[in-house]
Design a protein around this motif. Structure first.
Motif, PDB file in Angstrom:
ATOM      1  N   LEU A  69       0.837  -1.196   0.000  1.00  0.00           N
ATOM      2  CA  LEU A  69       0.000   0.000   0.000  1.00  0.00           C
ATOM      3  C   LEU A  69       0.874   1.248   0.000  1.00  0.00           C
ATOM      4  N   GLY A  70       0.333   2.350  -0.486  1.00  0.00           N
ATOM      5  CA  GLY A  70       1.033   3.639  -0.448  1.00  0.00           C
ATOM      6  C   GLY A  70       2.374   3.591  -1.142  1.00  0.00           C
ATOM      7  N   ASP A  71       3.417   4.056  -0.440  1.00  0.00           N
ATOM      8  CA  ASP A  71       4.760   4.108  -1.035  1.00  0.00           C
ATOM      9  C   ASP A  71       5.618   2.915  -0.622  1.00  0.00           C
ATOM     10  N   ARG A  72       4.985   1.805  -0.316  1.00  0.00           N
ATOM     11  CA  ARG A  72       5.718   0.611   0.104  1.00  0.00           C
ATOM     12  C   ARG A  72       6.135  -0.228  -1.109  1.00  0.00           C
ATOM     13  N   PRO A  75       0.987   1.779  -5.043  1.00  0.00           N
ATOM     14  CA  PRO A  75       0.513   2.757  -6.025  1.00  0.00           C
ATOM     15  C   PRO A  75       1.092   4.164  -5.860  1.00  0.00           C
ATOM     16  N   GLY A  76       1.755   4.439  -4.734  1.00  0.00           N
ATOM     17  CA  GLY A  76       2.230   5.805  -4.498  1.00  0.00           C
ATOM     18  C   GLY A  76       1.059   6.681  -4.120  1.00  0.00           C
ATOM     19  N   GLY A  77       0.964   7.851  -4.746  1.00  0.00           N
ATOM     20  CA  GLY A  77      -0.154   8.737  -4.460  1.00  0.00           C
ATOM     21  C   GLY A  77       0.157   9.702  -3.343  1.00  0.00           C
ATOM     22  N   ASN A  78      -0.867  10.091  -2.586  1.00  0.00           N
ATOM     23  CA  ASN A  78      -0.721  11.046  -1.508  1.00  0.00           C
ATOM     24  C   ASN A  78      -0.387  10.285  -0.220  1.00  0.00           C
ATOM     25  N   VAL A  79       0.871  10.393   0.229  1.00  0.00           N
ATOM     26  CA  VAL A  79       1.321   9.693   1.427  1.00  0.00           C
ATOM     27  C   VAL A  79       1.814  10.729   2.436  1.00  0.00           C
ATOM     28  N   ASP A  80       1.216  10.750   3.620  1.00  0.00           N
ATOM     29  CA  ASP A  80       1.567  11.701   4.674  1.00  0.00           C
ATOM     30  C   ASP A  80       1.494  13.147   4.181  1.00  0.00           C
TER      31      ASP A  80
END
Length: 95
Positions: free
Chosen positions: A6-9, A45-50
């Motif tokens: 998930l996210g930037d993992r 997927p990246g995207g808006n993280v923190d």
């Protein structure tokens, strides 16, 4: 079973450690240093993280070098993986 980060993992599979030194000395298993090179198995997927926009810069199949103490080790179906944030990846290895 499949890991989907998930996210930037990023999910990494560690490359095998070399068993001999450049001078030909064979190292026993407990003397080998844990390699910091791995292959990218899955990318989030990246995207808006923190609150910041993150664009993923690695892709499945890339060989990378990651921080020594980064990530979380996960064992799935007798295979060990490491889940790290993209920011823990230091460089891509290109041949």
């Amino acid at each position: 079973m499949k890991l989907s980060p998930l996210g930037d993992r990023v999910v990494l599979k560690q490359l095998e450690a070399e068993e001999t030194t450049k001078s030909g000395i064979v190292l026993p298993g407990n003397a080998q240093e844990k390699p910091q090179q791995a292959e990218v198995i899955a990318v989030g997927p990246g995207g808006n993280v923190d609150g910041k926009e993150v664009v993923m810069q690695v892709a499945v199949g890339d060989k990378v070098i990651y921080s020594k103490y980064a990530g979380t080790e996960v064992k799935l179906e007798d295979t060990e993986y490491i889940v790290v944030r993209q920011s823990d990846i230091l460089a891509k290895v290109e041949a």
